[in-house]
Design a protein around this motif. Structure first.
Motif, PDB file in Angstrom:
ATOM      1  N   GLN A 105     -25.919   0.600 -16.227  1.00  0.00           N
ATOM      2  CA  GLN A 105     -27.004   1.133 -15.422  1.00  0.00           C
ATOM      3  C   GLN A 105     -27.173   0.418 -14.093  1.00  0.00           C
ATOM      4  O   GLN A 105     -26.956  -0.788 -13.993  1.00  0.00           O
ATOM      5  N   TYR A 106     -27.652   1.198 -13.119  1.00  0.00           N
ATOM      6  CA  TYR A 106     -28.117   0.644 -11.847  1.00  0.00           C
ATOM      7  C   TYR A 106     -29.636   0.793 -11.823  1.00  0.00           C
ATOM      8  O   TYR A 106     -30.162   1.890 -12.051  1.00  0.00           O
ATOM      9  N   HIS A 107     -30.342  -0.294 -11.563  1.00  0.00           N
ATOM     10  CA  HIS A 107     -31.799  -0.299 -11.566  1.00  0.00           C
ATOM     11  C   HIS A 107     -32.306  -0.010 -10.152  1.00  0.00           C
ATOM     12  O   HIS A 107     -32.147  -0.840  -9.257  1.00  0.00           O
TER      13      HIS A 107
ATOM     14  N   VAL B  69     -35.057  -7.324 -15.663  1.00  0.00           N
ATOM     15  CA  VAL B  69     -34.114  -6.685 -14.753  1.00  0.00           C
ATOM     16  C   VAL B  69     -34.929  -5.942 -13.697  1.00  0.00           C
ATOM     17  O   VAL B  69     -35.883  -5.235 -14.032  1.00  0.00           O
TER      18      VAL B  69
ATOM     19  N   THR C  93     -30.147  -4.323  -9.396  1.00  0.00           N
ATOM     20  CA  THR C  93     -29.340  -4.977 -10.420  1.00  0.00           C
ATOM     21  C   THR C  93     -28.525  -3.943 -11.192  1.00  0.00           C
ATOM     22  O   THR C  93     -29.004  -2.846 -11.463  1.00  0.00           O
TER      23      THR C  93
ATOM     24  N   THR D 297     -26.646  -3.491 -14.880  1.00  0.00           N
ATOM     25  CA  THR D 297     -26.559  -4.097 -16.201  1.00  0.00           C
ATOM     26  C   THR D 297     -25.580  -3.339 -17.076  1.00  0.00           C
ATOM     27  O   THR D 297     -25.444  -2.119 -16.968  1.00  0.00           O
ATOM     28  N   SER D 298     -24.911  -4.083 -17.908  1.00  0.00           N
ATOM     29  CA  SER D 298     -24.068  -3.530 -18.962  1.00  0.00           C
ATOM     30  C   SER D 298     -24.656  -4.048 -20.268  1.00  0.00           C
ATOM     31  O   SER D 298     -24.500  -5.225 -20.594  1.00  0.00           O
ATOM     32  N   LEU D 299     -25.372  -3.180 -20.963  1.00  0.00           N
ATOM     33  CA  LEU D 299     -26.054  -3.580 -22.191  1.00  0.00           C
ATOM     34  C   LEU D 299     -25.293  -3.066 -23.402  1.00  0.00           C
ATOM     35  O   LEU D 299     -25.057  -1.861 -23.514  1.00  0.00           O
TER      36      LEU D 299
ATOM     37  N   HIS E 194     -30.672  -3.314 -28.733  1.00  0.00           N
ATOM     38  CA  HIS E 194     -31.667  -3.863 -27.832  1.00  0.00           C
ATOM     39  C   HIS E 194     -32.948  -3.043 -27.878  1.00  0.00           C
ATOM     40  O   HIS E 194     -32.962  -1.903 -28.319  1.00  0.00           O
TER      41      HIS E 194
ATOM     42  N   ASP F  49     -27.850   5.777 -15.161  1.00  0.00           N
ATOM     43  CA  ASP F  49     -27.044   5.323 -16.290  1.00  0.00           C
ATOM     44  C   ASP F  49     -25.746   6.122 -16.361  1.00  0.00           C
ATOM     45  O   ASP F  49     -25.770   7.326 -16.562  1.00  0.00           O
TER      46      ASP F  49
END
Length: 124
Positions: free
Chosen positions: A68-70, A87, A91, A93-95, A99, A113
């Motif tokens: 994802q890009y926030h 986050v 940012t 993220t690769s989650l 979670h 996403d």
């Protein structure tokens, strides 16, 4: 000299998604294009995965991996192994699977996403 592309160009916006999945405190807007799926998640203050999406997913933790890009807002992430972090905008993220997450503060969280949107909040 003029050049022409031999490939098909696709240009879409989230103002006309293929699917919109509403859930408490948010929504997922999904585009199907270029052989893949991309989603925009709009999460309002008060949103928490374990309260608002868990009943739809039917799993203890979010089992959708995300890339994802926030765009905006602050998201707090708690991994099933206990690791926690915030986050914010700008940012990536690769989650992995496993979670929970929730909106921090009074601003919407907007995420783009590229990986986890295909089945996110999809009622089966």
């Amino acid at each position: 000299m003029t050049t022409h592309s031999t490939q098909e160009v696709e240009r879409r916006g989230f103002d006309d998604p293929d699917d919109v999945r509403d859930f408490e405190h948010g929504r997922a807007e999904v585009l199907e294009m270029a052989g893949g799926t991309i989603g925009r998640l709009v999460l309002h203050p008060g949103w928490r995965w374990s309260q608002d999406v868990k009943p739809i997913a039917g799993t203890e933790w979010c089992e959708a991996p995300h890339f994802q890009y926030h765009v905006s807002g602050t998201l707090h992430v708690q991994m099933s192994d206990g690791v926690e972090f915030d986050v914010g905008p700008g940012t990536v993220t690769s989650l992995p699977r496993g979670h929970d997450a929730w909106v921090v503060g009074d601003d919407d969280v907007v995420l783009v996403d590229w990986y986890g949107a295909s089945d996110y909040a999809k009622r089966h």
